[in-house]
Write a protein that holds these residues in place. Structure first.
Motif, PDB file in Angstrom:
ATOM      1  N   UNK A 167       1.154 -19.667  30.001  1.00  0.00           N
ATOM      2  CA  UNK A 167       1.157 -18.209  30.035  1.00  0.00           C
ATOM      3  C   UNK A 167       1.740 -17.722  31.348  1.00  0.00           C
ATOM      4  N   UNK A 221     -17.521 -20.122  24.138  1.00  0.00           N
ATOM      5  CA  UNK A 221     -16.643 -18.974  23.890  1.00  0.00           C
ATOM      6  C   UNK A 221     -16.806 -17.919  24.962  1.00  0.00           C
ATOM      7  N   UNK A 231       5.232 -15.498  31.895  1.00  0.00           N
ATOM      8  CA  UNK A 231       5.213 -14.165  32.489  1.00  0.00           C
ATOM      9  C   UNK A 231       5.948 -14.160  33.827  1.00  0.00           C
ATOM     10  N   UNK A 241     -12.966 -15.876  31.194  1.00  0.00           N
ATOM     11  CA  UNK A 241     -11.736 -16.239  31.909  1.00  0.00           C
ATOM     12  C   UNK A 241     -10.609 -15.261  31.570  1.00  0.00           C
ATOM     13  N   UNK A 242     -10.527 -14.901  30.260  1.00  0.00           N
ATOM     14  CA  UNK A 242      -9.467 -13.976  29.862  1.00  0.00           C
ATOM     15  C   UNK A 242      -9.635 -12.641  30.571  1.00  0.00           C
ATOM     16  N   UNK A 243     -10.858 -12.118  30.591  1.00  0.00           N
ATOM     17  CA  UNK A 243     -11.065 -10.816  31.232  1.00  0.00           C
ATOM     18  C   UNK A 243     -10.785 -10.886  32.719  1.00  0.00           C
ATOM     19  N   UNK A 252      -8.903 -13.016  34.382  1.00  0.00           N
ATOM     20  CA  UNK A 252      -7.476 -13.202  34.713  1.00  0.00           C
ATOM     21  C   UNK A 252      -6.695 -11.934  34.483  1.00  0.00           C
ATOM     22  N   UNK A 253      -6.932 -11.253  33.336  1.00  0.00           N
ATOM     23  CA  UNK A 253      -6.151 -10.045  33.101  1.00  0.00           C
ATOM     24  C   UNK A 253      -6.468  -9.007  34.166  1.00  0.00           C
ATOM     25  N   UNK A 281      -7.504 -24.250  28.898  1.00  0.00           N
ATOM     26  CA  UNK A 281      -6.830 -22.985  28.640  1.00  0.00           C
ATOM     27  C   UNK A 281      -5.351 -23.182  28.983  1.00  0.00           C
ATOM     28  N   UNK A 282      -4.438 -22.635  28.167  1.00  0.00           N
ATOM     29  CA  UNK A 282      -3.013 -22.848  28.499  1.00  0.00           C
ATOM     30  C   UNK A 282      -2.521 -21.892  29.575  1.00  0.00           C
ATOM     31  N   UNK A 341     -14.689 -18.779  27.856  1.00  0.00           N
ATOM     32  CA  UNK A 341     -13.276 -18.538  27.562  1.00  0.00           C
ATOM     33  C   UNK A 341     -12.951 -17.054  27.651  1.00  0.00           C
ATOM     34  N   UNK A 342     -13.836 -16.235  27.071  1.00  0.00           N
ATOM     35  CA  UNK A 342     -13.599 -14.788  27.118  1.00  0.00           C
ATOM     36  C   UNK A 342     -13.677 -14.294  28.556  1.00  0.00           C
TER      37      UNK A 342
END
Lengths: 78, 117, 562, 491
Positions: D281, D206, D285, D212-214, D216-217, D276-277, D209-210
Motif C-alpha cells: 500500500x 480483527x 501511494x 491499525x487501519x484507523x 495509519x489513515x 498487513x500488506x 487489524x481495524x
C-alpha cells in the motif's frame, strides 16, 4: 584594388601544378621505401593514394545522398 | 442476537456516518462543524461504552462492591472532549473571519471567489 | 600536507573566488591557478598512490589517487585551463570564467578519483559547471540549448548512478578499477560513461549545445566532458569489444555530419565526436599500445581542438559570424588566426610533424597488430575523412574560398598569445614525441617516424586533399542544418505529447460534455491536468477531501481483512 | 537537573506560551520564544548525546510509573526528532522578528509567538512521549495552534486553507483516537512499550487489524501522503512565511515519526509487513505521490505552492523508503526526514525573504531577482540543488540511500523512478531559476534589494546546512542509521 597575391588566378594555377607534382612525388617515393603491411592490401602500390582518393569520394557522395534526406533550412528549430 | 449484541457499536457507527455525511455533503461551513462534532461524539461514545462493565459501579472503593467500571477511558474522554470543544471554538472563529472576508459561508461560493483569474 | 589536497580543488576554489575579486586580481588568478595545479600534480609524484581516505556516507572514499593515466589527463587539463583562461582573459564575464574553472576543476577531480563515489560527485559538478558555461553564451538559443544539455547530462547521471549503486550493492566495493561489462549495473555504468563521451545516439548534445557557448566558452567545453569520459572508459573498461563498434560509428557519424554542416563551430563539434571515436576504438582494442594511443590521442586532441576552436572563436569574436556561407577570404586580414587554424587543422588530420600524427598512428597500428583488417581499413579511411571534414574544410571555407569582403584584424593580444602557445605545442609534440610518450601509462616501444609510415600517411592525406578539391562542387555550402537524433526530443517527442494530450483532452471534453475551445499547445493541455486549477491540483472542497479519506480507509480495511 | 530534561523539554515551551501573553510588550514575546526554543535545542542536544550509544531513557512523568502513568521514552529516533524540531524552530525564530513584523499586525505579535510556542510544544511532545493517548493530546495541541497560525496569513485564502486543514486534521486525529481506543479495548494498556509486548498474540484479531487501519489513515492524513495531501498546498501557500518554513520542516516529519513509531515499535515490523500488506500500500501511494506531485509542482504559478507540492513529492520519497522494509530504506527515510527538513526550511525562508522584499511569491515577481537580490537567489539555487539531490548537498545523501535500499530489494524500476523524478525536481527548480536569472524585471518594477541581515543570516544558516550535511554525514546519517537499526531490531 589589387587582389591578394594568393588569390590571383595565376597563383592558383601554379598551386595546382605544384600540388599535382607533390602528389606524384609521394607516390613515387614508395619505390624507394619498402612497406611492410600487416595485410596484403596495404602493400599494394600507392595504397594510401588510391585508398584515400576512393574512400573520400565515397564519403562525400554518401554525405550528399544522406544530406538530401536530412537537410533542413537552418531556421528549422527556431 | 449476535449482530445486535454490541448495540453500542451500532450506535457509534450510525453516528459516525451521520457526521461524515454532513462533512461531505454539506457546503455550509457551520454544518460541517456540526458534522465534525457528531463524528467526534461518536468516538467519545465508543470509548465510554468500552469502559462500562455490565453491572459495574463507579470506581469508588466501597463496601460490598466488587465489580467496577474501568475509569481510564472516561478520564481520557474528558480530555478529548476538551480538545473537541477547542476545535469547535477555533472552527467557529474561523467561520466568523471567513464570513467577514467573503460575506458567505458556502464552500462553493468561497471556492469560486478564490479561483485564480 | 599540501600534497594531500585534491588537485582539482585549486581551480574549484578559484571558481568560488573569481566573482568576488577585482578585474586585475582576477586576471592574475586565472593564469596562476592552472600553473599552481600543474605544480601540485607533479610536485607530489606518481608514487604517491592513494593519498588519503575519508569517511563519507558510510564508505571510505579516497578523493586523491595518483596514477599515471590520471596524471596525464590532469596535466593536459591544467594546460587547457591555462590556455583557455588566457584566451578568455578579456572577453569572458566573471560568471563565465568561474563556471569554466568549476568545470575544469571538477574534470581534474574526476581523473584523480580513487573511488566511484568521488568520481560521481565530481562528474555531477562537471555537468553543472559545463551547463553554466553554455548558458553564459547569453543568447536565448544558448539558454534553450543549455537546458537540453543539462537534461541529457542529468539523464546520463541517473543512468550512471543506478549503475554505480547497483555495482556497489552487488560487490560491496567502491574502488574505481577495471570492470567487466558483464551484468546490468556495469552496462549502465558503461552507458553513463558513453553518454558523456558523446556516443551515438546520445551524441547530438555536442553539436547542439557547444556552438551556442561564447567563443571562449566553447574552447573550454571542447576539452573536458568528453575527455573525462575517455579517461573513465580507459580506466574502467579497457578491451571491451563493443567499444570498437561504438567508436567506429562515432567516427563516421562525425565525418558525415561535419561534411554536411555549414556552421564552422558545429563542424568542429561534430569532429569532436569523430576524434573521441578514435579514442573509444583504441580503448575497445585494449592492447597496451592501443590504450597508450587512446591516452596520447586525448592529450593531443585537447590541444589541437582547443586551438581550432580558438581560431574559430577569434573569427566569431571579430566578425560575429559563424556560418561558412557568410565567411571566406579572412586569411588576408587575420594571418595569425589563419596560420594557427591551419596548424590545428593539420594536427587533427595527423599530418607528420604534428601532434595528431604521433598519437593517432598508435591506435591505427594497434589495430593492424591485432590483425583486425576491417577495423584498420575503416580507421584508415576515417583518417582520410578527418582531413576532408576538418583538415581542409574548416580552414578552406573560413579563411579562403570566395572573398566575403570581411576584413577584420587579428583578435586582441591575449587571444593571439593563446593560439600561438597551442600551435607551438602541437608542433613541439609532433616533432619531439618522447616527453609525451614518457607520460603514457605503459612503456612505449612505438616509433612514429618510419619512412613507410610517413609516406603512407602523406599519400593518404594528400590524395584526400585532391578528392576535396575535385569534389568541391558537391560540397557547396547551403543554409541548412542536418537532422540528428536531437530531432527526436526537439521535434518528435513534443509533437507526440501534444497529440496525445490533445486526444486526452478531446476525450475528457467528450465525457464531460464540455465545449472548451481546442488549444493546441502542449503546455495548455498539460496545465489542464496539472495546472493551478487542474484536475490534480484543484483546491478541493473539504467534503471531497474527506471522501478520499474514507476511500483510503476502506481500502485499508479491505486489504487488511482479505 | 539533566535527569528532568525529558519533562522540561515539553514543559518549558508550554510555560513560555502564556508567558508571551502576559509579557506582551514590544519584542519581549519574540525574545521569550527565541530563548525557549534555544533552551529546547540545548536540551534536545543533551538528550541525543545521552542516547547516542544506544541507551534508552525512560522517564516517568509526575513520578507515576508506566504502564499506568505517562512514560516519556527516548531512544535515538525520538532524540533525533527532538533535535530536528527544536533546531528548526531555533533557526527560524531569529528570522521571525523582521518577517512577522512585516506580515502580521503589531497587536497580534504576542499571540503569534504564543501560538508558535504551543506548536513547538505539541511537536516536541509528539516526538517524546511513550504513551499512545498522550500522543493524541499533543497532536491536537500542535494542530490547533497551527490552524490558528495559518489563519494569520495576509491573504484571505489563508482562512479557508486553515478551515480545510482544521477539518482534515480533526478527522485524522480522531481516526487516530479510534485506533488507540480499539487497541486499548483488546490490550488494556496505552503505554507503547507495553503495547508492543501485548499485541503479538493478538495479531490475527480483527480489532487490531481495524485499529491499525484507523491509526495509519489518521497518521497518513497528518503527514500528507498522496492522495491525503489535499489540505497541504493551500495551508503552506497562504500561511505566514515563518509558519510555512517551520511547518514544512517539522509538522509532517513528526507525523512520519509517529508512523515509524506505531509501525515498528507498537505493532511491530512482523505485523506491518507480513500480516498487513502495508509495504504494498505504502509503495503504491508513495510512487503515485512522487510522480504526480512532481508533475503538478512543475505547473504551479506560485512558488510557495510549487514548493508545497514538492513537499508532497518528498514525503512520497520518505514513505517509499519505509515501504522497502529494510534497514537501508529505513535509514534513507529517516535521513531524508532530516535532510528534507533542512532543505525545505531553507527554501521557505528564501520565500520569506522574497515576500519581505517583493510582497509576493508568484513566479512573475521573480523576474530579474538574480541580479536584484543576489544573495537570496544564491541561497535558493543551493537549496534547490539539494532538493534535486546534486552531490555534496544533503539531498544527495538521501537519494543515494533511497536508491541503494531499492537495489537491495532488487526493485530497480523503483530506483529508476526515484532518479527520474529528481529530473522533474530539476525542472521545477529550473523554472524559478530561469525567471530569476534570465528574465529581466519589468521596467516599471520598484527597486528591490536583498532583505536585511536579520533575514539573510537564518536563511543562509539553513542553506549552509544543506551543504554541510551533504559532506559531513556523521550526525544525520549516523543517527539515522542507528535509529533504523534500533527500530528494526525491535529495540
Amino acid at each position: 584594388m589589387e587582389k591578394h597575391w594568393l588569390v590571383r588566378p595565376k597563383t592558383i594555377r601554379l598551386l595546382w601544378i605544384v600540388m599535382l607534382g607533390v602528389l606524384a612525388v609521394t607516390v613515387l617515393l614508395q619505390l624507394g621505401i619498402e612497406i611492410h603491411g600487416e595485410f596484403h592490401i596495404d602493400e599494394t602500390f600507392g595504397f594510401g593514394a588510391w585508398y584515400g582518393l576512393g574512400t573520400c569520394a565515397v564519403m562525400v557522395i554518401g554525405a550528399k545522398i544522406l544530406g538530401a534526406v536530412i537537410k533542413r533550412k537552418d531556421t528549422y528549430y527556431d | 442476537m449476535e449482530v445486535l449484541g454490541h448495540f453500542n457499536y451500532w450506535v457509534v457507527v450510525v453516528l459516525m456516518m451521520i457526521g461524515f455525511y454532513a462533512l461531505i455533503a454539506r457546503g455550509n461551513l457551520i454544518k460541517k462543524i456540526v458534522g465534525l462534532n457528531i463524528f467526534q461524539a461518536s468516538v467519545f461514545l465508543l470509548f465510554i461504552t468500552l469502559g462500562k462493565v455490565t453491572g459495574g459501579s463507579a470506581p469508588i472503593i466501597a463496601e460490598g462492591i466488587t465489580v467496577y467500571s474501568n475509569p481510564l477511558p472516561h478520564v481520557l474522554i474528558l480530555t478529548a472532549i476538551v480538545v473537541g470543544v477547542a476545535t469547535t471554538a477555533l472552527g467557529l472563529a474561523l467561520v466568523v473571519r471567513i464570513h467577514e472576508s467573503y460575506s458567505t459561508i458556502e464552500e462553493n461560493e468561497i471556492a469560486d471567489m478564490d479561483r485564480e483569474p | 600536507m599540501i600534497s594531500g589536497l585534491p588537485p582539482g580543488l585549486i581551480l574549484i576554489a578559484g571558481a568560488v573566488a573569481i566573482p568576488f575579486v577585482g578585474p586585475t586580481i582576477r586576471k592574475g588568478l586565472v593564469l596562476a591557478l592552472p600553473v599552481l595545479t600543474l605544480a601540485l600534480i607533479w610536485g607530489t609524484g606518481i608514487d604517491a598512490g592513494t593519498v588519503w581516505s575519508a569517511p563519507f556516507m558510510g564508505y571510505a572514499v579516497s578523493p586523491v589517487r595518483y596514477a599515471p593515466t590520471g596524471m596525464l589527463f590532469a596535466t593536459v587539463f591544467s594546460i587547457m585551463a591555462f590556455g583557455g583562461a588566457l584566451f578568455a582573459l578579456r572577453s569572458a564575464r566573471p560568471s563565465e570564467m568561474a563556471a569554466a574553472f568549476l568545470y575544469a576543476g571538477s574534470a581534474i577531480g574526476v581523473v584523480f578519483a580513487g573511488d566511484l563515489i568521488t568520481l560521481f560527485v565530481f562528474w555531477e559538478i562537471m555537468a553543472i559547471g559545463s551547463t553554466m558555461v553554455v548558458w553564459n553564451g547569453s543568447s536565448d538559443a544558448a539558454r534553450r540549448a543549455g537546458l537540453r544539455y543539462a537534461l541529457i547530462h542529468f539523464f546520463g547521471g541517473i543512468v550512471l548512478m543506478i549503475g554505480l549503486i547497483g555495482h556497489i550493492e552487488a560487490t560491496g566495493s567502491i574502488t574505481f578499477d577495471v570492470m567487466q561489462a558483464d551484468a546490468w549495473p556495469r552496462w549502465l555504468i558503461l552507458a553513463g560513461f558513453l553518454i558523456n563521451a558523446g556516443a551515438w545516439p546520445l551524441s547530438s548534445w555536442i553539436p547542439d549545445a557547444y556552438p551556442e557557448a561564447s567563443p571562449a566558452g566553447m574552447v573550454f567545453l571542447s576539452a573536458f566532458t568528453t575527455k573525462t569520459a575517455v579517461f573513465v572508459l580507459l580506466v574502467g573498461f579497457p578491451g571491451t569489444q563493443a567499444l570498437i563498434y561504438v567508436g567506429l560509428f562515432m567516427i563516421f557519424y562525425g565525418i558525415i555530419y561535419a561534411l554536411l554542416e555549414n556552421d564552422m563551430r558545429r563542424i568542429l563539434a561534430y569532429s569532436i565526436v569523430n576524434q573521441v571515436g578514435f579514442m573509444v576504438v583504441g580503448i575497445g582494442i585494449g592492447t597496451e599500445m592501443a590504450l597508450n594511443g587512446a591516452a596520447a590521442h586525448a592529450f593531443a586532441h585537447i590541444i589541437y581542438k582547443g586551438l581550432l576552436l580558438m581560431s574559430a572563436g577569434s573569427v566569431l569574436y571579430m566578425t560575429g559570424k559563424r556560418k561558412c556561407s557568410d565567411l571566406g577570404g579572412l586569411f588576408q586580414s587575420m594571418p595569425i588566426t589563419a596560420t594557427c587554424g591551419i596548424i590545428g587543422a593539420l594536427a587533427i588530420s595527423a599530418f607528420p610533424l604534428t601532434s595528431g600524427f604521433i598519437s593517432k598512428s598508435m591506435i591505427n597500428q594497434s589495430a593492424a597488430d591485432q590483425h583486425m583488417m576491417v577495423v584498420w581499413l575503416l580507421l584508415t579511411a576515417a583518417s582520410a575523412g578527418v582531413f576532408l571534414h576538418a583538415g581542409i574544410k574548416f580552414p578552406w571555407f573560413v579563411f579562403f574560398q570566395k572573398d566575403s569582403g570581411l576584413r577584420p584584424p587579428d583578435p586582441p593580444w591575449n587571444m593571439r598569445a593563446a593560439m600561438i602557445f597551442f600551435a607551438a605545442l602541437c608542433l613541439l609534440i609532433g616533432v619531439f614525441p618522447q616527453p609525451l610518450y614518457a607520460l603514457l601509462p605503459a612503456p612505449v616501444a612505438f616509433v612514429p617516424y618510419t619512412g613507410a609510415h610517413v609516406v603512407g600517411q602523406l599519400q593518404l592525406l594528400l590524395f584526400s586533399g585532391l578528392a576535396f578539391f575535385l569534389l568541391l562542387p558537391l560540397m557547396k555550402r547551403t543554409l541548412t542544418v542536418s537532422l540528428d537524433v536531437d530531432w527526436l526530443y526537439r521535434r518528435a517527442a513534443p509533437a507526440v505529447i501534444a497529440w496525445i494530450a490533445r486526444d486526452l483532452r478531446e476525450l475528457s471534453d467528450g465525457v464531460l460534455g464540455g465545449t472548451r475551445a481546442q488549444v493546441g499547445s502542449i503546455i495548455d493541455s498539460m496545465a489542464h491536468y496539472h495546472g493551478p486549477a487542474g484536475l490534480l491540483a484543484r483546491t478541493l472542497p473539504t467534503g471531497r477531501t474527506v471522501f478520499w479519506v474514507l476511500v483510503i480507509l476502506a481500502a485499508f480495511l479491505v486489504f487488511n481483512f482479505s | 537537573m539533566i535527569a528532568q530534561f525529558p519533562a522540561l523539554q515539553v514543559v518549558i515551551p508550554l510555560l513560555g506560551a502564556p508567558l508571551c501573553i502576559i509579557l506582551r510588550r514590544g519584542a519581549l514575546p519574540w525574545l521569550i520564544a527565541l530563548l525557549v526554543s534555544w533552551a529546547a535545542l540545548a536540551m534536545a542536544a543533551t538528550l541525543l548525546s545521552q542516547v547516542a550509544d544506544g541507551e534508552i531513557i525512560s522517564y516517568a512523568l509526575g513520578g507515576w510509573l508506566a504502564p499506568l502513568g505517562i512514560e516519556y521514552r527516548i531512544d535515538t529516533l525520538n532524540a533525533f526528532m527532538l533535535l530536528l524540531v527544536a533546531g528548526t524552530s531555533s533557526a527560524v525564530l531569529p528570522f521571525a522578528y523582521k518577517s512577522v513584523a512585516k506580515e502580521i499586525p503589531q497587536d497580534r505579535h504576542y499571540l503569534f509567538y504564543s501560538g508558535f510556542l504551543l506548536m513547538l510544544t505539541g511537536l516536541l511532545g509528539m516526538a517524546i512521549t511513550g504513551d499512545a493517548f498522550n500522543v493524541f493530546v499533543f497532536i491536537e495541541i500542535s494542530s490547533l495552534s497551527s490552524y490558528a497560525m495559518i489563519a494569520m496569513g495576509r491573504d484571505r485564502r489563508a482562512l479557508s486553507a486553515a478551515f480545510t486543514y482544521l477539518v482534515m486534521g480533526t478527522v485524522g486525529a480522531t481516526f487516530f483516537l479510534i485506533g488507540v481506543g480499539l487497541i486499548y479495548a483488546v490490550t488494556g494498556t496505552l503505554n507503547m512499550a507495553d503495547l508492543a509486548e501485548r499485541l503479538p498474540p493478538l495479531y490475527q484479531s480483527r480489532t487490531v487489524l481495524a485499529a491499525f487501519a484507523f491509526i495509519s489513515v489518521g497518521i497518513l492524513l497528518k503527514l500528507a501522503l498522496f492522495p491525503l495531501h489535499l489540505w497541504l498546498p493551500n495551508a503552506y501557500t497562504y500561511a505566514p512565511s515563518v509558519v510555512t518554513a517551520f511547518l514544512a520542516a517539522t509538522a509532517t516529519k513528526v507525523a512520519i515519526y509517529l508512523l515509524l513509531r506505531f509501525g515498528y515499535t507498537v505493532f511491530g515490523a512482523e505485523f506491518v509487513f507480513n500480516i498487513v500488506p502495508a509495504s504494498e500500500v505504502l509503495l503504491t501511494l508513495a510512487l503515485a505521490g512522487v510522480i504526480i506531485a512532481s508533475f503538478v509542482a512543475i505547473f504551479q504559478s506560485d512558488v510557495k505552492r510549487l514548493l508545497a507540492y514538492s513537499s508532497v513529492a518528498q514525503i512520497g520519497y520518505i514513505i517509499l523508503g519505509i515501504s522497502y522494509a529494510n534497514v537501508t530504506g529505513l535509514t534513507a527515510s529517516i535521513v531524508h526526514i532530516f535532510n528534507h527538513a533542512v532543505t525545505k526550511g531553507a527554501l521557505f525562508l528564501v520565500m520569506g525573504c522574497v515576500a519581505y522584499a517583493a510582497g509576493a511569491c508568484r513566479l512573475e515577481s521573480f523576474a530579474g531577482l538574480g541580479k536584484r537580490m543576489p544573495l537570496t537567489m544564491a541561497a535558493f539555487v543551493i537549496a534547490g540543488l539539494s532538493l534535486i539531490g546534486v552531490p555534496l548537498t544533503a539531498g544527495f545523501i538521501s537519494k543515494w540511500y533511497l536508491v541503494l535500499g531499492a537495489m537491495e530489494k532488487g526493485w530497480w524500476p523503483v530506483a529508476a523512478v526515484i532518479l527520474a523524478t529528481s529530473l522533474l525536481a530539476a525542472v521545477y527548480v529550473w523554472r524559478v531559476v530561469e525567471i530569476a536569472y534570465f528574465r529581466d524585471a519589468p521596467a516599471d518594477a520598484p527597486p528591490l534589494s536583498d532583505p536585511p541581515l536579520a533575514l539573510l543570516v537564518p536563511t543562509w544558516v539553513l542553506t549552509g546546512a544543506c551543504v554541510y550535511f551533504g559532506i559531513e554525514t556523521s550526525l544525520s546519517l549516523g543517527f539515522a542509521e542507528q535509529a533504523a537499526i534500533q527500530l528494526m531490531g525491535g529495540g
